[in-house]
Motif scaffolding. Sequence first.
Motif, PDB file in Angstrom:
ATOM      1  N   THR A 174       0.867  -1.176   0.000  1.00  0.00           N
ATOM      2  CA  THR A 174       0.000   0.000   0.000  1.00  0.00           C
ATOM      3  C   THR A 174       0.909   1.233   0.000  1.00  0.00           C
ATOM      4  N   ALA A 175       0.322   2.415  -0.099  1.00  0.00           N
ATOM      5  CA  ALA A 175       1.121   3.647  -0.017  1.00  0.00           C
ATOM      6  C   ALA A 175       1.843   3.707   1.327  1.00  0.00           C
ATOM      7  N   LEU A 176       1.147   3.344   2.399  1.00  0.00           N
ATOM      8  CA  LEU A 176       1.783   3.298   3.721  1.00  0.00           C
ATOM      9  C   LEU A 176       2.903   2.265   3.733  1.00  0.00           C
ATOM     10  N   GLY A 177       2.673   1.123   3.106  1.00  0.00           N
ATOM     11  CA  GLY A 177       3.694   0.080   3.036  1.00  0.00           C
ATOM     12  C   GLY A 177       4.928   0.537   2.285  1.00  0.00           C
ATOM     13  N   GLU A 178       4.722   1.262   1.202  1.00  0.00           N
ATOM     14  CA  GLU A 178       5.860   1.762   0.415  1.00  0.00           C
ATOM     15  C   GLU A 178       6.702   2.744   1.217  1.00  0.00           C
ATOM     16  N   SER A 179       6.054   3.698   1.871  1.00  0.00           N
ATOM     17  CA  SER A 179       6.817   4.695   2.636  1.00  0.00           C
ATOM     18  C   SER A 179       7.475   4.064   3.861  1.00  0.00           C
ATOM     19  N   THR A 180       6.777   3.159   4.517  1.00  0.00           N
ATOM     20  CA  THR A 180       7.343   2.484   5.690  1.00  0.00           C
ATOM     21  C   THR A 180       8.508   1.609   5.283  1.00  0.00           C
ATOM     22  N   PHE A 181       8.358   0.886   4.171  1.00  0.00           N
ATOM     23  CA  PHE A 181       9.439   0.030   3.683  1.00  0.00           C
ATOM     24  C   PHE A 181      10.682   0.864   3.380  1.00  0.00           C
ATOM     25  N   ALA A 182      10.506   1.980   2.698  1.00  0.00           N
ATOM     26  CA  ALA A 182      11.655   2.828   2.342  1.00  0.00           C
ATOM     27  C   ALA A 182      12.378   3.317   3.598  1.00  0.00           C
ATOM     28  N   ALA A 183      11.627   3.784   4.583  1.00  0.00           N
ATOM     29  CA  ALA A 183      12.238   4.276   5.821  1.00  0.00           C
ATOM     30  C   ALA A 183      12.902   3.139   6.594  1.00  0.00           C
ATOM     31  N   ALA A 184      12.230   2.005   6.693  1.00  0.00           N
ATOM     32  CA  ALA A 184      12.770   0.865   7.443  1.00  0.00           C
ATOM     33  C   ALA A 184      13.994   0.282   6.758  1.00  0.00           C
ATOM     34  N   GLU A 185      14.014   0.300   5.455  1.00  0.00           N
ATOM     35  CA  GLU A 185      15.178  -0.215   4.718  1.00  0.00           C
ATOM     36  C   GLU A 185      16.404   0.668   4.965  1.00  0.00           C
ATOM     37  N   ARG A 186      16.200   1.978   5.047  1.00  0.00           N
ATOM     38  CA  ARG A 186      17.308   2.879   5.389  1.00  0.00           C
ATOM     39  C   ARG A 186      17.840   2.563   6.783  1.00  0.00           C
ATOM     40  N   VAL A 187      16.937   2.316   7.709  1.00  0.00           N
ATOM     41  CA  VAL A 187      17.324   1.963   9.080  1.00  0.00           C
ATOM     42  C   VAL A 187      18.098   0.656   9.092  1.00  0.00           C
ATOM     43  N   ARG A 188      17.613  -0.342   8.343  1.00  0.00           N
ATOM     44  CA  ARG A 188      18.300  -1.630   8.286  1.00  0.00           C
ATOM     45  C   ARG A 188      19.724  -1.467   7.786  1.00  0.00           C
ATOM     46  N   LEU A 189      19.893  -0.680   6.739  1.00  0.00           N
ATOM     47  CA  LEU A 189      21.240  -0.462   6.188  1.00  0.00           C
ATOM     48  C   LEU A 189      22.146   0.234   7.192  1.00  0.00           C
ATOM     49  N   GLU A 190      21.614   1.212   7.904  1.00  0.00           N
ATOM     50  CA  GLU A 190      22.404   1.913   8.923  1.00  0.00           C
ATOM     51  C   GLU A 190      22.837   0.956  10.036  1.00  0.00           C
ATOM     52  N   VAL A 191      21.917   0.121  10.481  1.00  0.00           N
ATOM     53  CA  VAL A 191      22.229  -0.845  11.535  1.00  0.00           C
ATOM     54  C   VAL A 191      23.318  -1.803  11.050  1.00  0.00           C
ATOM     55  N   GLU A 192      23.184  -2.284   9.825  1.00  0.00           N
ATOM     56  CA  GLU A 192      24.182  -3.217   9.299  1.00  0.00           C
ATOM     57  C   GLU A 192      25.548  -2.560   9.162  1.00  0.00           C
ATOM     58  N   GLN A 193      25.577  -1.322   8.680  1.00  0.00           N
ATOM     59  CA  GLN A 193      26.863  -0.623   8.547  1.00  0.00           C
ATOM     60  C   GLN A 193      27.524  -0.438   9.910  1.00  0.00           C
ATOM     61  N   THR A 194      26.740  -0.046  10.894  1.00  0.00           N
ATOM     62  CA  THR A 194      27.274   0.114  12.248  1.00  0.00           C
ATOM     63  C   THR A 194      27.752  -1.225  12.799  1.00  0.00           C
ATOM     64  N   PHE A 195      26.958  -2.250  12.598  1.00  0.00           N
ATOM     65  CA  PHE A 195      27.277  -3.576  13.101  1.00  0.00           C
ATOM     66  C   PHE A 195      28.581  -4.108  12.488  1.00  0.00           C
ATOM     67  N   LEU A 196      28.755  -3.883  11.182  1.00  0.00           N
ATOM     68  CA  LEU A 196      29.955  -4.378  10.492  1.00  0.00           C
ATOM     69  C   LEU A 196      31.137  -3.416  10.626  1.00  0.00           C
ATOM     70  N   GLY A 197      30.933  -2.274  11.247  1.00  0.00           N
ATOM     71  CA  GLY A 197      31.974  -1.263  11.400  1.00  0.00           C
ATOM     72  C   GLY A 197      33.304  -1.765  11.935  1.00  0.00           C
ATOM     73  N   PRO A 198      33.309  -2.655  12.932  1.00  0.00           N
ATOM     74  CA  PRO A 198      34.597  -3.137  13.462  1.00  0.00           C
ATOM     75  C   PRO A 198      35.402  -3.984  12.481  1.00  0.00           C
ATOM     76  N   LEU A 199      34.777  -4.461  11.411  1.00  0.00           N
ATOM     77  CA  LEU A 199      35.492  -5.299  10.439  1.00  0.00           C
ATOM     78  C   LEU A 199      36.296  -4.432   9.477  1.00  0.00           C
ATOM     79  N   ALA A 200      37.420  -4.958   9.034  1.00  0.00           N
ATOM     80  CA  ALA A 200      38.255  -4.238   8.070  1.00  0.00           C
ATOM     81  C   ALA A 200      37.527  -4.051   6.744  1.00  0.00           C
ATOM     82  N   ASP A 201      36.726  -5.048   6.343  1.00  0.00           N
ATOM     83  CA  ASP A 201      36.033  -4.984   5.059  1.00  0.00           C
ATOM     84  C   ASP A 201      34.679  -5.690   5.174  1.00  0.00           C
ATOM     85  N   GLY A 202      33.663  -4.919   5.517  1.00  0.00           N
ATOM     86  CA  GLY A 202      32.320  -5.462   5.686  1.00  0.00           C
ATOM     87  C   GLY A 202      31.760  -6.089   4.428  1.00  0.00           C
ATOM     88  N   GLU A 203      32.045  -5.483   3.276  1.00  0.00           N
ATOM     89  CA  GLU A 203      31.546  -6.042   2.016  1.00  0.00           C
ATOM     90  C   GLU A 203      32.204  -7.392   1.713  1.00  0.00           C
TER      91      GLU A 203
END
Length: 133
Positions: free
Chosen positions: A92-121
């Motif tokens: 739905t429109a709500l689903g699209e906007s929520t998904f976009a915001a939550a996906e940004r949050v997920r990426l931020e959490v993953e980047q922070t989580f992998l931060g201690p590694l020399a090469d997260g990718e």
Amino acid sequence: MADRLGYLLKHVLARLTEAQTQALAPHGLNGRDLAVLSAVASGEPLSQLEVAARLRVDRTSIGDLLDGLEERGFVERRRSAEDRRRNVVVLTALGESTFAAAERVRLEVEQTFLGPLADGERFRDDLRLLLGE
């Protein structure tokens, strides 16, 4: 125990899951919900069974997950425009906007989580290699 791969993977996953759960809570989602929204948002309209297959979950589980997302207004089930005998799941429109915001949050959490590694990718690539992908 700390030298055992299974132990390490289990506890790393638990910490990541906890961090994601806390970060996604303000959006009314958890990690499983976000995975379902991601599959639904993937492009072509998918049936409930196709969403289940994409996520590798059984029909009962996907039905319960979709019911919860539908009750909160994030997805809806509709007749397919191409095949009237087929039902598809769409954001739905709500689903699209929520998904976009939550996906940004997920990426931020993953980047922070992998931060201690020399090469997260590289770590992600190595995990995909172990999965045969």
